[in-house]
Design a protein around this motif. Structure first.
Motif, PDB file in Angstrom:
ATOM      1  N   HIS A   3      45.187 -11.951  18.342  1.00  0.00           N
ATOM      2  CA  HIS A   3      44.754 -10.741  19.026  1.00  0.00           C
ATOM      3  C   HIS A   3      44.860  -9.555  18.066  1.00  0.00           C
ATOM      4  O   HIS A   3      45.837  -9.401  17.341  1.00  0.00           O
ATOM      5  CB  HIS A   3      45.640 -10.513  20.254  1.00  0.00           C
ATOM      6  CG  HIS A   3      45.241  -9.339  21.087  1.00  0.00           C
ATOM      7  ND1 HIS A   3      44.059  -9.291  21.782  1.00  0.00           N
ATOM      8  CD2 HIS A   3      45.872  -8.162  21.334  1.00  0.00           C
ATOM      9  CE1 HIS A   3      43.981  -8.144  22.437  1.00  0.00           C
ATOM     10  NE2 HIS A   3      45.066  -7.440  22.167  1.00  0.00           N
ATOM     11  N   LEU A   4      43.841  -8.688  18.054  1.00  0.00           N
ATOM     12  CA  LEU A   4      43.853  -7.503  17.199  1.00  0.00           C
ATOM     13  C   LEU A   4      44.156  -6.242  18.006  1.00  0.00           C
ATOM     14  O   LEU A   4      45.053  -5.480  17.654  1.00  0.00           O
ATOM     15  CB  LEU A   4      42.511  -7.352  16.481  1.00  0.00           C
ATOM     16  CG  LEU A   4      42.162  -8.427  15.450  1.00  0.00           C
ATOM     17  CD1 LEU A   4      40.732  -8.278  14.957  1.00  0.00           C
ATOM     18  CD2 LEU A   4      43.138  -8.349  14.269  1.00  0.00           C
ATOM     19  N   LEU A   5      43.416  -6.019  19.069  1.00  0.00           N
ATOM     20  CA  LEU A   5      43.665  -4.856  19.924  1.00  0.00           C
ATOM     21  C   LEU A   5      43.077  -5.127  21.301  1.00  0.00           C
ATOM     22  O   LEU A   5      42.236  -6.013  21.463  1.00  0.00           O
ATOM     23  CB  LEU A   5      43.091  -3.572  19.313  1.00  0.00           C
ATOM     24  CG  LEU A   5      41.596  -3.515  18.983  1.00  0.00           C
ATOM     25  CD1 LEU A   5      40.761  -3.111  20.199  1.00  0.00           C
ATOM     26  CD2 LEU A   5      41.339  -2.526  17.861  1.00  0.00           C
ATOM     27  N   GLY A   6      43.524  -4.363  22.284  1.00  0.00           N
ATOM     28  CA  GLY A   6      43.032  -4.583  23.645  1.00  0.00           C
ATOM     29  C   GLY A   6      43.224  -3.379  24.538  1.00  0.00           C
ATOM     30  O   GLY A   6      44.008  -2.477  24.238  1.00  0.00           O
ATOM     31  N   ALA A   7      42.487  -3.370  25.646  1.00  0.00           N
ATOM     32  CA  ALA A   7      42.579  -2.315  26.648  1.00  0.00           C
ATOM     33  C   ALA A   7      43.112  -2.915  27.941  1.00  0.00           C
ATOM     34  O   ALA A   7      42.704  -4.008  28.339  1.00  0.00           O
ATOM     35  CB  ALA A   7      41.212  -1.688  26.878  1.00  0.00           C
ATOM     36  N   GLU A   8      44.011  -2.189  28.573  1.00  0.00           N
ATOM     37  CA  GLU A   8      44.607  -2.654  29.823  1.00  0.00           C
ATOM     38  C   GLU A   8      44.300  -1.660  30.936  1.00  0.00           C
ATOM     39  O   GLU A   8      44.779  -0.523  30.921  1.00  0.00           O
ATOM     40  CB  GLU A   8      46.123  -2.805  29.672  1.00  0.00           C
ATOM     41  CG  GLU A   8      46.538  -3.833  28.637  1.00  0.00           C
ATOM     42  CD  GLU A   8      48.051  -3.897  28.476  1.00  0.00           C
ATOM     43  OE1 GLU A   8      48.755  -3.248  29.307  1.00  0.00           O
ATOM     44  OE2 GLU A   8      48.533  -4.559  27.547  1.00  0.00           O
ATOM     45  N   ASN A   9      43.443  -2.093  31.874  1.00  0.00           N
ATOM     46  CA  ASN A   9      43.154  -1.320  33.083  1.00  0.00           C
ATOM     47  C   ASN A   9      42.731   0.120  32.783  1.00  0.00           C
ATOM     48  O   ASN A   9      43.160   1.061  33.447  1.00  0.00           O
ATOM     49  CB  ASN A   9      44.383  -1.324  34.003  1.00  0.00           C
ATOM     50  CG  ASN A   9      44.018  -1.021  35.451  1.00  0.00           C
ATOM     51  OD1 ASN A   9      42.949  -1.406  35.911  1.00  0.00           O
ATOM     52  ND2 ASN A   9      44.890  -0.312  36.142  1.00  0.00           N
ATOM     53  N   ARG A  64      47.859  -4.716  17.660  1.00  0.00           N
ATOM     54  CA  ARG A  64      48.837  -5.527  16.942  1.00  0.00           C
ATOM     55  C   ARG A  64      49.379  -4.705  15.774  1.00  0.00           C
ATOM     56  O   ARG A  64      48.650  -3.935  15.153  1.00  0.00           O
ATOM     57  CB  ARG A  64      48.176  -6.799  16.429  1.00  0.00           C
ATOM     58  CG  ARG A  64      49.146  -7.862  15.952  1.00  0.00           C
ATOM     59  CD  ARG A  64      48.387  -9.062  15.423  1.00  0.00           C
ATOM     60  NE  ARG A  64      47.783  -8.775  14.120  1.00  0.00           N
ATOM     61  CZ  ARG A  64      46.856  -9.529  13.546  1.00  0.00           C
ATOM     62  NH1 ARG A  64      46.378 -10.580  14.179  1.00  0.00           N
ATOM     63  NH2 ARG A  64      46.381  -9.200  12.365  1.00  0.00           N
ATOM     64  N   GLY A  65      50.628  -4.861  15.457  1.00  0.00           N
ATOM     65  CA  GLY A  65      51.243  -4.092  14.382  1.00  0.00           C
ATOM     66  C   GLY A  65      50.540  -4.284  13.052  1.00  0.00           C
ATOM     67  O   GLY A  65      50.224  -5.404  12.661  1.00  0.00           O
ATOM     68  N   GLY A  66      50.278  -3.179  12.364  1.00  0.00           N
ATOM     69  CA  GLY A  66      49.670  -3.240  11.038  1.00  0.00           C
ATOM     70  C   GLY A  66      48.162  -3.353  11.015  1.00  0.00           C
ATOM     71  O   GLY A  66      47.563  -3.388   9.933  1.00  0.00           O
TER      72      GLY A  66
END
Length: 608
Positions: A3-9, A64-66
């Motif tokens: 996973h790289l990045l995501g949106a929650e609600n 995700r970090g970095g």
């Protein structure tokens, strides 16, 4: 995949309108995502939120970090005092970036011909856009967000960008999210599609072709009854399935049901019927250029060019920026007079040009959209249908509420659509379109193509949009900046091959020794090893092949001439069933002739 990045609600509203509501989605390594949807549905807003440039009203975005994120926004963020070189590579020493193959490729692909030492302030808007894209691609970001990256790129630039993004990461690395109206680009680059509509997002596997097929399948399963949308979708499906096989290779779902939907759909254009109507409206003579030359300032735009437009002809024009494509349209439209040669216009020719300048609507800026169309007439003929002004406006994306919007308050895409509609209802019989896809979303483009399919006249289109050119024109020509107009029997792909060959010929020979880095720095890319010359035996074989192919082409032309005579007889006798069969056979011969012309060109190149 990681996973790289995501949106929650997440959700966001502008005034009383919810643009996005309760969305949860993410970008994983290996994702190549295209955002599609109508203008104003929130594609750019979603991209800005995911990239961290805009905060949602509700929900959150996590990374995700970095993870490094790069963004090409539609806003100009370059320092006007910077040089082009500093804007792209910053304070990195010349010998460092010049030895980086990726940076050299980016500079050559996007900024070839630009002086790296000139300041950003002296660049045009299109050049600044390409510099901003070059700066982004020269970096090492893990995720790229690109908002309309193909704007201000010609066909060659779009092809380079697609190739760069395909090769930038390994298939399981990196992430890409792109908003673009360029459907060929979506198919070439994207493996997933997110459709943004009604404050939500529907995900699909594959690029543009997969999205069209999936929409049709879902509509069939849900038994959608809206006739206008179904007809447009069926027509688009028919085009996709009859086009290049690669267009349907990406979908992972079953497509038999979609094929059943289009089993009875005719060709996008009834070529015979349109040609007969065009001939009746235009006569035999349209516009002929014979040995025409034209110079503007100190630049030779056309040099001894001969070009003939026939009734009902559909011609696409491609070429490098500054080669004179728009100038050619102005010449054909009668706005310019050639320096020498002969230009002949048919007595019945009524031409109209869609320019890149939407100031043509300034005289009606105070009126509402419906009032503008009512001025043009009370009924309009589109193909074999008669439509009211309201129906025609709705067909090109002006819903009931937008029809009562003042022209001065329209978006760029809406102004473009209204500009095209005013031209069409003026009933020209020769229509010239200069970059008609600017500011239009994919659904609107499909609607425009549907209108053009039923338009009986001669059509000339200048565009960097490969999908549009292949969809609405029957053959293409190229302007390569040397004053000549070249036929392209192999279409846009042949144009790209010609440009690649020209670049290879113009590239400097690679040097050896200590001066390598400096030479590369100055030239923005080293040369390539010259291809080995053909042997005398290979040349002889090529000449024999040319003679053989010429005989085959002569036989096919003779057969096609006979079929055309037969088609005219059947048309006069109104024996339409037989006419359809003969027309299909003539189409097959035309395809065979195109293939042989390509073989002949390859043999001629080898023969020297």
């Amino acid at each position: 995949m990681a996973h790289l990045l995501g949106a929650e609600n997440i959700g966001i509203s502008f005034g009383t309108r919810s643009v996005l509501e309760g969305l949860s989605l993410g970008v994983d390594e290996g994702d190549r995502i295209g955002l599609v949807g109508r203008n104003g549905d929130g594609k750019s807003t979603l991209m800005r939120i995911l990239a961290g440039l805009q905060e949602p009203d509700t929900g959150r975005v996590t990374r995700r970090g970095g993870v490094r994120v790069g963004v090409l926004d539609q806003r100009d963020v370059l320092d006007p005092e910077d040089t082009v070189r500093h804007a792209v590579v910053g304070d990195v020493d010349d010998h460092v970036w010049a030895s980086d193959a990726k940076i050299r490729d980016v500079l050559t692909g996007l900024l070839s011909g630009l002086d790296l030492e000139q300041t950003v302030a002296g660049l045009s808007g299109g050049q600044r856009r390409r510099v901003a894209l070059a700066r982004l691609l020269a970096g090492d970001d893990d995720v790229l967000f690109l908002d309309e990256p193909t704007n201000h790129l010609d066909v060659e630039g779009v092809a380079w960008l697609a190739r760069h993004l395909q090769q930038r990461w390994r298939p399981t690395d990196g992430g890409l999210v792109v908003v673009t109206h360029d459907r060929w680009f979506l198919d070439a680059v994207c493996t997933r599609t997110w459709e943004v509509h009604d404050a939500t997002v529907d995900p699909f596997d594959g690029g543009y072709a997969a999205w069209i097929l999936a929409r049709a399948e879902r509509s069939r399963q849900a038994q959608v009854t809206e006739q206008k949308r179904q007809q447009l979708m069926k027509k688009e499906l028919a085009w996709l399935r009859r086009g290049a096989p690669a267009r349907t290779s990406k979908p992972k779902f079953r497509i038999e049901a979609a094929n059943a939907i289009i089993a009875d759909v005719p060709e996008p254009r009834d070529t015979v019927s349109l040609a007969k109507t065009a001939t009746a409206r235009l006569g035999k003579d349209v516009i002929d250029l014979e040995d025409v030359s034209l110079t503007l300032g100190d630049k030779r735009i056309l040099d001894g060019v001969t070009l003939r437009l026939a009734p009902g002809e559909r011609l696409g024009v491609v070429g490098v920026n500054g080669a004179g494509k728009s100038t050619l349209l102005r010449l054909l439209d009668g706005a310019l007079t050639p320096d020498s040669g002969r230009m002949k216009r048919g007595k019945t020719v009524v031409s109209a040009t869609l320019t890149q300048d939407v100031k043509e609507l300034d005289d009606v800026a105070h009126l509402r959209v419906a009032e503008v169309m009512a001025r043009e007439g009370s009924a309009f003929q589109v193909g074999d249908k008669e439509m009211s002004p309201g129906q025609l406006l709705e067909m090109l994306g002006f819903g009931t509420s937008r029809q009562w919007t003042q022209v001065s308050e329209l978006s760029g895409g809406e102004r473009r659509r209204l500009q095209l509609l005013r031209l069409l209802v003026g009933e020209p019989n020769v229509l010239m379109l200069d970059e008609p896809t600017n500011d239009l979303d994919t659904d609107t483009l499909a609607a425009v193509e549907d209108v053009l399919d039923g338009w009986p006249g001669t059509l000339v289109v200048v565009s960097h949009d490969r999908y549009l050119l292949e969809r609405v024109t029957d053959h293409q020509v190229a302007l390569l900046g040397d004053g000549k107009v070249r036929g392209l029997p192999g279409g846009v792909e042949q144009y790209l091959e010609l440009r690649a060959a020209m670049d290879a010929d113009a590239a400097p020979r690679p040097t050896r020794g200590r001066g390598d880095a400096e030479g590369t720095c100055r030239g923005m890319g080293g040369g390539e090893e010259a291809a080995p010359e053909a042997s005398e035996a290979e040349r002889r074989r090529a000449r024999k092949d040319m003679a053989r192919i010429e005989k085959q082409m002569d036989r096919i032309r003779a057969r096609r001439t006979g079929l055309e005579s037969r088609m005219a007889e059947l048309g006069q006798a109104q024996r339409f069933d037989e006419l359809s069969a003969v027309s299909a056979e003539a189409g097959e011969l035309a395809e065979e002739l195109d293939s042989l012309e390509l073989e002949w060109l390859e043999a001629a190149e080898l023969a020297g």
